[in-house]
Scaffold this active site. Structure first.
Site, PDB file in Angstrom:
ATOM      1  CG  PHE A  62      -1.630   1.166   1.303  1.00 61.54           C
ATOM      2  CD1 PHE A  62      -3.214   1.343   0.467  1.00 61.54           C
ATOM      3  CD2 PHE A  62      -1.200   2.136   1.915  1.00 61.54           C
ATOM      4  CE1 PHE A  62      -4.232   2.829   0.366  1.00 61.54           C
ATOM      5  CE2 PHE A  62      -2.578   3.211   2.148  1.00 61.54           C
ATOM      6  CZ  PHE A  62      -3.354   3.779   1.098  1.00 61.54           C
ATOM      7  CE1 TYR A  64       2.964   7.651   3.413  1.00 57.22           C
ATOM      8  CE2 TYR A  64       3.135   4.925   3.532  1.00 57.22           C
ATOM      9  CZ  TYR A  64       3.948   6.136   3.637  1.00 57.22           C
ATOM     10  OH  TYR A  64       4.859   5.901   5.153  1.00 57.22           O
ATOM     11  N   GLY A  65       2.476   7.671  -0.426  1.00 56.82           N
ATOM     12  CA  GLY A  65       3.315   9.415  -0.533  1.00 56.82           C
ATOM     13  C   GLY A  65       4.246   8.995  -1.365  1.00 56.82           C
ATOM     14  CB  SER A  66       7.661   9.093  -2.772  1.00 53.33           C
ATOM     15  OG  SER A  66       8.004   8.177  -1.815  1.00 53.33           O
ATOM     16  CD  GLU A 140       9.450   3.940   1.818  1.00 52.61           C
ATOM     17  OE1 GLU A 140       9.327   4.925   3.069  1.00 52.61           O
ATOM     18  OE2 GLU A 140       9.913   4.009   0.928  1.00 52.61           O
TER      19      GLU A 140
END
Length: 237
Positions: A62, A64-66, A140
């Site tokens: 999932f 949500y940003g980059s 990440e």
């Protein structure tokens, strides 16, 4: 297929005002109290993530940003989904390298508790699952201990609910930043520039890709408008 119907105020023209004079993509040294992750760390994390007895054949991520506009892994399917219990928030700080400086630090997006978040779901190739999960971990959580460790969440997508891997902020982390108003966040996004790019560029890329997928985030939409206003006031008077 592009779904965008609204015209963003923040544009590449605004972003260009904040481009660094030189680009350096080398990973900076970890902050005090953190260290670079090793191959053994990645192997252990992958083993832990897939150690549960209810392991599923499909592996979804999932974003949500980059990760929406730079997935950092291979995928065989992409769809939109809605995650309940977490929301998209600028709360991961402070970035003084890639997208900020000691004088004007940046603040990155993470998932924080509460509310809901619409984002992208990527299904990883089953035959290269571990290889692609490591690519995500390297992107990440290259520094340990991680301030937004990976975890499994349930995401609603159409008539399906899929189990997906994502990255959520650890509120006990020293990098968790809370209590900022939208005005304060916009001030930061309109000024922070690092060795790779600017926070305005990060915001533009995220909002434009969300809109292209048919995802309208009111908070992010307000921020892009506010950031454009601030940049215009400084550079386009």
């Amino acid at each position: 297929m592009l779904f965008r119907t609204r015209q963003m105020r923040l544009t590449p023209r605004h972003v260009a005002h904040l481009q660094p004079t030189t680009i350096d993509v080398a990973l900076p040294k970890p902050p005090v109290g953190m260290r670079e992750a090793t191959q053994a760390d990645y192997d252990a994390a992958i083993a832990h993530l897939f150690s549960e007895a209810d392991h599923h054949e499909e592996t979804w991520v999932f974003a949500y940003g980059s990760l929406i506009w730079r997935p950092a892994c291979d995928y065989v399917e992409v769809r939109t989904g809605r995650l309940h219990g977490w929301h998209r928030r600028f709360c991961l700080g402070w970035n003084t390298g890639f997208r900020g400086s000691p004088e004007n630090p940046g603040l990155m997006l993470a998932l924080d508790r509460g509310g809901a978040c619409n984002g992208a779901l990527y299904r990883l190739p089953p035959d290269t699952r571990d290889e692609n999960v490591q690519k995500l971990l390297e992107r990440e959580m290259s520094w340990l201990p991680s301030s937004f460790p990976p975890r499994w969440v349930k995401v609603k997508s159409g008539d399906r609910t899929v189990r997906a891997l994502t990255f959520c902020i650890d509120r006990h982390s020293g990098r968790y930043v809370a209590g900022l108003s939208e005005e304060q966040i916009a001030d930061m996004l309109a000024t922070a520039t690092g060795t790779r790019s600017s926070m305005a560029d990060y915001l533009y890329s995220t909002v434009s890709h969300l809109e292209d997928m048919g995802i309208h985030d009111p908070h992010m939409w307000r921020l892009q408008h506010m950031v454009a206003e601030r940049i215009e006031a400084v550079y386009e008077r």
